[in-house]
Design an enzyme around this catalytic site. Structure first.
Site, short mmCIF file in Angstrom:
data_model
loop_
_atom_site.label_atom_id
_atom_site.label_comp_id
_atom_site.label_asym_id
_atom_site.label_seq_id
_atom_site.Cartn_x
_atom_site.Cartn_y
_atom_site.Cartn_z
N ASP A 41 34.80 79.27 -0.35
CA ASP A 41 35.77 78.52 -0.76
C ASP A 41 36.21 78.56 -2.16
OD1 ASP A 41 34.96 76.62 1.88
OD2 ASP A 41 33.63 75.23 0.66
N GLY A 42 35.51 79.69 -2.54
CA GLY A 42 36.22 80.15 -3.83
C GLY A 42 37.18 80.76 -3.86
N ASN B 51 40.98 71.47 -6.63
CA ASN B 51 39.59 70.81 -5.79
C ASN B 51 39.13 70.31 -7.41
OD1 ASN B 51 38.44 71.80 -4.09
ND2 ASN B 51 36.30 72.77 -5.30
N GLY C 55 33.06 69.01 -3.56
CA GLY C 55 32.47 69.70 -4.05
C GLY C 55 31.69 69.23 -5.43
N ALA D 147 32.30 67.01 -7.68
CA ALA D 147 32.20 65.63 -7.98
C ALA D 147 31.06 65.06 -7.42
CB ALA D 147 33.46 64.90 -7.64
N SER E 198 28.08 66.48 -5.30
CA SER E 198 27.06 66.34 -6.60
C SER E 198 26.26 65.94 -7.59
CB SER E 198 26.48 68.36 -6.36
OG SER E 198 27.66 68.41 -7.67
#
Length: 275
Positions: free
Chosen positions: A60-61, A129, A171, A173, A175
């Site tokens: 994803d990064g 993101n 992502g 948010a 967590s």
């Protein structure tokens, strides 16, 4: 079909990428115009316009590092996961042959993703993101105020704030206790970080809002702004960050049978019955 191939330079070398993947795409009539590290840019933008698609090898990064180029040039991204979670990618590392076949035949599902724009220190940055404002030191708090269309809505001391897109809702948010937002929606989630107040909670607002984050006081050190995980600017007390929706979109290509809820279940175990 013409493509530019991006890779994660922290996990692979250009020579290795060319040796392992070039022939697979070439044998499926995909012309690779360029192999380049994600996060880099060409001096001549004309090559981007020749591409039909950006193929991203990584997690994803790595996809996030290519998102701004994709938005600026209106070129869709298809990700092949060579990382860990791979929430934004379409194919796993074992499916590269199938990915090449689907790309060549355009057997893909496309979804346009909402973006945020961040204005800080005279710079404008695009986020797929999230955008965060966070304190730089583990001790103390940052005292901040959040205005929506000029109206003060949140005022608290804590570790900072996350502003996320629907794509970013799964992502950082998530967590930190934020809600999951279906990525087809155009919304902004405001998620306070470690607020020292019981009445400060996450807030979801419409995309036509502009949001100003004012830093009133920092107990220790300074604060910093991140865009999609990258630190982009250091800020001090008295400074502000402005965030709004972007007119641009990022188009992500997925398998034709793509389902956001299926991905939630497979990647995060969301909604599974455990007893």
């Amino acid at each position: 079909m013409k493509a530019i191939l991006f890779f994660n330079p922290l996990k692979a070398r250009k020579e290795d990428v060319q040796e392992q993947f070039f022939d697979i795409f070439h044998n499926n009539d995909i012309e690779i115009l360029k192999i380049m590290p994600a996060g880099s840019a060409l001096a001549d933008n004309s090559l981007y316009q020749e591409a039909d698609i950006f193929i991203v090898l990584g997690g994803d990064g790595t996809v996030l590092r290519v998102a701004e180029l994709s938005a600026e040039n209106s070129i869709p991204i298809v990700g092949i996961n060579l990382g860990t979670l791979g929430f934004l990618t379409a194919y796993d590392s074992t499916e590269i042959e199938q990915a090449a076949k689907d790309i060549a035949s355009n057997n893909l599902h496309y979804s346009d993703r909402f973006l945020l724009e961040c204005y800080v220190g005279g710079k404008k940055l695009i986020s797929l993101n999230d955008i965060t404002v966070q304190k730089s030191q583990p001790i103390g708090t940052v005292d901040l105020e959040i205005l929506i269309k000029g109206e003060s809505v949140l005022n608290y001391a804590g570790d900072g704030v996350i502003l996320s897109t629907p794509t970013g809702s799964t992502g950082y948010a998530l967590s930190m206790g934020g809600p999951i937002i279906e990525p087809s929606l155009d919304l902004i989630t405001i998620n306070p970080l470690a607020s020292h107040s019981l009445n400060i909670r996450p807030l979801v607002v419409s995309s036509n809002n502009y949001i100003e984050i004012i830093i009133h006081h920092i107990d220790a050190g300074n604060a910093y702004v991140t865009v999609d995980g990258d630190i982009v600017h250091r800020i001090e007390a008295g400074m502000a960050v402005v965030v709004s929706s972007s007119e641009k979109k990022v188009t992500l290509a997925q398998k034709n049978d793509y389902s956001f809820f299926k991905v939630l279940n497979n990647k995060l175990g969301f909604g599974r019955r455990i007893i």
